[in-house]
Design a protein around this motif. Structure first.
Motif, PDB file in Angstrom:
ATOM      1  N   VAL A   1      34.851  41.316  49.986  1.00 44.40           N
ATOM      2  CA  VAL A   1      34.357  42.293  50.958  1.00 44.40           C
ATOM      3  C   VAL A   1      35.525  42.996  51.649  1.00 44.40           C
ATOM      4  O   VAL A   1      35.508  44.219  51.848  1.00 44.40           O
ATOM      5  N   GLU A   2      36.554  42.242  52.006  1.00 45.31           N
ATOM      6  CA  GLU A   2      37.742  42.839  52.630  1.00 45.31           C
ATOM      7  C   GLU A   2      38.402  43.848  51.700  1.00 45.31           C
ATOM      8  O   GLU A   2      38.819  44.929  52.135  1.00 45.31           O
ATOM      9  N   GLN A   3      38.506  43.504  50.418  1.00 41.63           N
ATOM     10  CA  GLN A   3      39.119  44.403  49.448  1.00 41.63           C
ATOM     11  C   GLN A   3      38.291  45.667  49.274  1.00 41.63           C
ATOM     12  O   GLN A   3      38.824  46.775  49.164  1.00 41.63           O
ATOM     13  N   TRP A   4      36.972  45.520  49.243  1.00 42.39           N
ATOM     14  CA  TRP A   4      36.111  46.696  49.116  1.00 42.39           C
ATOM     15  C   TRP A   4      36.252  47.598  50.334  1.00 42.39           C
ATOM     16  O   TRP A   4      36.396  48.822  50.204  1.00 42.39           O
ATOM     17  N   ARG A   5      36.220  47.016  51.520  1.00 39.91           N
ATOM     18  CA  ARG A   5      36.318  47.821  52.738  1.00 39.91           C
ATOM     19  C   ARG A   5      37.641  48.567  52.819  1.00 39.91           C
ATOM     20  O   ARG A   5      37.713  49.686  53.346  1.00 39.91           O
ATOM     21  N   ALA A   6      38.696  47.961  52.275  1.00 38.96           N
ATOM     22  CA  ALA A   6      39.999  48.617  52.292  1.00 38.96           C
ATOM     23  C   ALA A   6      40.027  49.855  51.397  1.00 38.96           C
ATOM     24  O   ALA A   6      40.860  50.741  51.600  1.00 38.96           O
ATOM     25  N   ARG A   7      39.107  49.909  50.414  1.00 38.85           N
ATOM     26  CA  ARG A   7      39.070  51.030  49.479  1.00 38.85           C
ATOM     27  C   ARG A   7      37.892  51.960  49.722  1.00 38.85           C
ATOM     28  O   ARG A   7      37.745  52.962  49.035  1.00 38.85           O
ATOM     29  N   GLU A   8      37.040  51.612  50.675  1.00 38.95           N
ATOM     30  CA  GLU A   8      35.813  52.373  50.905  1.00 38.95           C
ATOM     31  C   GLU A   8      36.133  53.811  51.300  1.00 38.95           C
ATOM     32  O   GLU A   8      37.059  54.068  52.076  1.00 38.95           O
TER      33      GLU A   8
END
Length: 226
Positions: free
Chosen positions: A216-223
């Motif tokens: 989730v952290e990785q996705w949010r960083a690329r959102e």
């Protein structure tokens, strides 16, 4: 007369074409804000079971996750993963021991990527061929179970060196298997220094929440704004 130079040239051409498609695929996925991971492991590592639990937890958090599953034959794994509530598609490789970027691109065509926050690609069970094929992923994840031996990273250095994250599975039976967890971690770091490592058990749930938090952290960083 040796045919090795010709074989090597064909292989270079195949990999070059794959890399070209993967670059375009990566740009396409990132433009939609989709975080993509490529999960690789040997057969029997518990990859499908962990992925099923991962999908279920992501869905429960409201993350729009999709999955592509690669296998030589049958759609058994896709059926299992669909129980999570996530959209799942099976890719049958017709004997190929790995997925390729063109296969991923083809199977994404009917999906609305604006509705896909996280894409999980379960590669064919193999620790050799997948190391050479970029699938347009943001993160490559190498899984290995405690049943496979502490020296697995040393035996298959290419796949672990080309991966960004390692996930150790089936930790609930590590003691029964007499697994030396310290040696396993040391061998991972010897091949890929400072590699992020998660210890998990899909059966007990141990470590799975931390693994999902990371995704989730990785996705949010690329959102990107939708």
């Amino acid at each position: 007369m040796s045919m090795t130079p010709r074989v090597l040239e064909i292989r270079r051409q195949v990999l070059s074409k794959n890399d070209e498609i993967a670059r375009g695929l990566r740009d396409r996925l990132r433009a939609h804000g989709t975080f993509t991971l490529n999960l690789v492991s040997s057969p029997g590592s518990g990859k499908t079971r962990l992925l099923e639990e991962t999908l279920r937890r992501l869905v429960a958090r409201g993350i729009r996750v999709h999955a592509l599953v690669g296998d030589l034959a049958t759609d058994n794994d896709a059926q299992r993963l669909a129980r999570s509530g996530a959209p799942v598609r099976q890719i049958l490789t017709q004997g190929r021991c790995h997925l390729e970027a063109a296969m991923i691109a083809q199977h994404l065509d009917a999906w609305d990527l604006d509705a896909c926050d996280v894409l999980c690609i379960e590669n064919v069970g193999n620790l050799v061929c997948p190391s050479s094929y970029d699938l347009g992923e943001d993160v490559r994840v190498a899984l290995l179970s405690v049943t496979e031996g502490e020296d697995k990273p040393l035996k298959y250095p290419a796949i672990f060196n080309s991966s960004d994250v390692a996930v150790i599975t089936k930790t609930d039976i590590a003691e029964a298997c007499d697994t030396d967890m310290r040696a396993l971690h040391d061998n991972l770091q010897a091949i890929r220094p400072n590699m992020r490592v998660f210890e998990t058990s899909a059966r007990t749930g141990a470590g799975v929440e931390a693994w999902v938090d990371y995704l989730v952290e990785q996705w949010r960083a690329r959102e990107v704004p939708r």
